[in-house]
Design a protein around this motif. Sequence first.
Motif, PDB file in Angstrom:
ATOM      1  N   TYR A 141       0.851  -1.179   0.000  1.00  0.00           N
ATOM      2  CA  TYR A 141       0.000   0.000   0.000  1.00  0.00           C
ATOM      3  C   TYR A 141       0.893   1.238   0.000  1.00  0.00           C
ATOM      4  O   TYR A 141       1.743   1.403   0.888  1.00  0.00           O
ATOM      5  CB  TYR A 141      -0.890   0.027   1.250  1.00  0.00           C
ATOM      6  N   THR A 198     -10.359   7.329   4.074  1.00  0.00           N
ATOM      7  CA  THR A 198      -9.819   6.205   4.832  1.00  0.00           C
ATOM      8  C   THR A 198      -9.674   5.004   3.910  1.00  0.00           C
ATOM      9  O   THR A 198     -10.293   4.933   2.860  1.00  0.00           O
ATOM     10  CB  THR A 198     -10.724   5.834   6.020  1.00  0.00           C
ATOM     11  N   PHE A 199      -8.835   4.067   4.314  1.00  0.00           N
ATOM     12  CA  PHE A 199      -8.693   2.833   3.560  1.00  0.00           C
ATOM     13  C   PHE A 199      -8.564   1.666   4.531  1.00  0.00           C
ATOM     14  O   PHE A 199      -8.227   1.831   5.703  1.00  0.00           O
ATOM     15  CB  PHE A 199      -7.509   2.902   2.592  1.00  0.00           C
ATOM     16  N   GLN A 200      -8.869   0.475   4.035  1.00  0.00           N
ATOM     17  CA  GLN A 200      -8.803  -0.751   4.817  1.00  0.00           C
ATOM     18  C   GLN A 200      -7.701  -1.638   4.266  1.00  0.00           C
ATOM     19  O   GLN A 200      -7.314  -1.521   3.099  1.00  0.00           O
ATOM     20  CB  GLN A 200     -10.130  -1.505   4.762  1.00  0.00           C
ATOM     21  N   ILE A 201      -7.225  -2.553   5.103  1.00  0.00           N
ATOM     22  CA  ILE A 201      -6.198  -3.504   4.703  1.00  0.00           C
ATOM     23  C   ILE A 201      -6.666  -4.907   5.085  1.00  0.00           C
ATOM     24  O   ILE A 201      -7.042  -5.148   6.234  1.00  0.00           O
ATOM     25  CB  ILE A 201      -4.844  -3.190   5.373  1.00  0.00           C
ATOM     26  N   THR A 202      -6.630  -5.816   4.116  1.00  0.00           N
ATOM     27  CA  THR A 202      -6.999  -7.196   4.381  1.00  0.00           C
ATOM     28  C   THR A 202      -6.070  -7.791   5.427  1.00  0.00           C
ATOM     29  O   THR A 202      -4.851  -7.696   5.322  1.00  0.00           O
ATOM     30  CB  THR A 202      -6.917  -8.023   3.084  1.00  0.00           C
ATOM     31  N   GLU A 250      -8.974  -5.976   9.490  1.00  0.00           N
ATOM     32  CA  GLU A 250     -10.287  -5.405   9.221  1.00  0.00           C
ATOM     33  C   GLU A 250     -10.807  -4.535  10.351  1.00  0.00           C
ATOM     34  O   GLU A 250     -11.663  -3.673  10.127  1.00  0.00           O
ATOM     35  CB  GLU A 250     -11.283  -6.530   8.903  1.00  0.00           C
ATOM     36  N   LEU A 299      -9.150  -2.340  11.852  1.00  0.00           N
ATOM     37  CA  LEU A 299      -8.423  -1.070  11.828  1.00  0.00           C
ATOM     38  C   LEU A 299      -8.777  -0.284  10.581  1.00  0.00           C
ATOM     39  O   LEU A 299      -8.987  -0.855   9.514  1.00  0.00           O
ATOM     40  CB  LEU A 299      -6.905  -1.314  11.858  1.00  0.00           C
ATOM     41  N   SER A 300      -8.830   1.036  10.715  1.00  0.00           N
ATOM     42  CA  SER A 300      -8.966   1.897   9.542  1.00  0.00           C
ATOM     43  C   SER A 300      -7.755   2.814   9.475  1.00  0.00           C
ATOM     44  O   SER A 300      -7.165   3.173  10.500  1.00  0.00           O
ATOM     45  CB  SER A 300     -10.264   2.711   9.596  1.00  0.00           C
ATOM     46  N   VAL A 334      -3.954   5.400  12.301  1.00  0.00           N
ATOM     47  CA  VAL A 334      -4.546   4.074  12.416  1.00  0.00           C
ATOM     48  C   VAL A 334      -5.539   4.117  13.572  1.00  0.00           C
ATOM     49  O   VAL A 334      -5.166   4.467  14.697  1.00  0.00           O
ATOM     50  CB  VAL A 334      -3.482   2.992  12.684  1.00  0.00           C
ATOM     51  N   ASP A 358      -8.505   1.977  15.761  1.00  0.00           N
ATOM     52  CA  ASP A 358      -9.122   0.700  16.098  1.00  0.00           C
ATOM     53  C   ASP A 358     -10.618   0.926  16.274  1.00  0.00           C
ATOM     54  O   ASP A 358     -11.048   1.660  17.176  1.00  0.00           O
ATOM     55  CB  ASP A 358      -8.508   0.152  17.390  1.00  0.00           C
ATOM     56  N   ALA A 359     -11.421   0.310  15.405  1.00  0.00           N
ATOM     57  CA  ALA A 359     -12.868   0.535  15.419  1.00  0.00           C
ATOM     58  C   ALA A 359     -13.513   0.032  16.701  1.00  0.00           C
ATOM     59  O   ALA A 359     -14.588   0.498  17.091  1.00  0.00           O
ATOM     60  CB  ALA A 359     -13.504  -0.157  14.217  1.00  0.00           C
TER      61      ALA A 359
END
Length: 303
Positions: free
Chosen positions: A109, A146-150, A153, A155-156, A186, A188-189
């Motif tokens: 990324y 924002t973006f996500q990383i496999t 999940e 975390l944003s 980063v 944490d949701a």
Amino acid sequence: MHIRVLGSAAGGGLPQWNCNCRNCDGARKGTIRVRPRTQSSIAVSADGANWILFNASPDVLAQLRSFPRLQPARAIRDTAVRAIVLIDAQIDHTTGLLMLREGGRLSIYCTPQVRDDLTRGHPVFGVLEHFCGVDWHPIAPDPGATFQITGAEALSFAAVPLKSKPPPYSPHRNDPRPGDNIGVRVVDARTRRSLFYAPGLGEIEPQLRPFLTEADCVMLDGTFWTDDELVRLGVSKKRARDMGHLPQSGPGGMLEVLEPLAARKILIHINNTNPILDEDSRERATLDAAGVEVAYDGMEIEL
């Protein structure tokens, strides 16, 4: 959120192979209290099992060996590293990619600007295509996105463009673009706790301030103590700000920036010449009094 400091030094590490400054000489001889350090990188995880690597330093193999959780040994070839986030295209943050060529395709990324430099100026991506290959995931240098990383999940992530020059080999060395260098938030949701990571930071721009004030932990550029650190030592004609780094001391320096923040405050990407590496130095005592920590290899943070 789990955070592991894999490397805490700037380019060259500590001791640097050809340097005999007080810190490097003292580290070799054991004459001062200073920890050896590898070049800057962190790993972040939502669950302690799947990890996102931030930057791939030239010391990446030693760093991976130093942290057994990155090798779960579930198969003959295995890794817990799910993806790599690059904050710039500098040699000390990207050369380690070549050391990871024996595995499957690398999930990377980075911004289009960094990908451009790693395709044209320093063609790491092209070289890797002859080995493992690269799956590129573009990061928009947009603090509102924002973006996500496999693999992470929970975390944003969000990227903030930072003022800095691209590497010397970049076709845009003298024509900097937003996205050449980023800081990354980063979140944490599950807990809403957040990290802001910016190991290369030359100026506190308006779009950056909310990311600093709202973070629970900041890990920021600790490269130099003074603007003229290398000039005074006679090893360079460039000042810290010329190289895209905000020094810690002096008017408008990093200590002034950090003072009002409620976050946990940690300096990372520390040059071998910086006196804060000497744990008995006056400068280190100044940081201690200000509640500012100095990152070290193996440091662990839970948010």
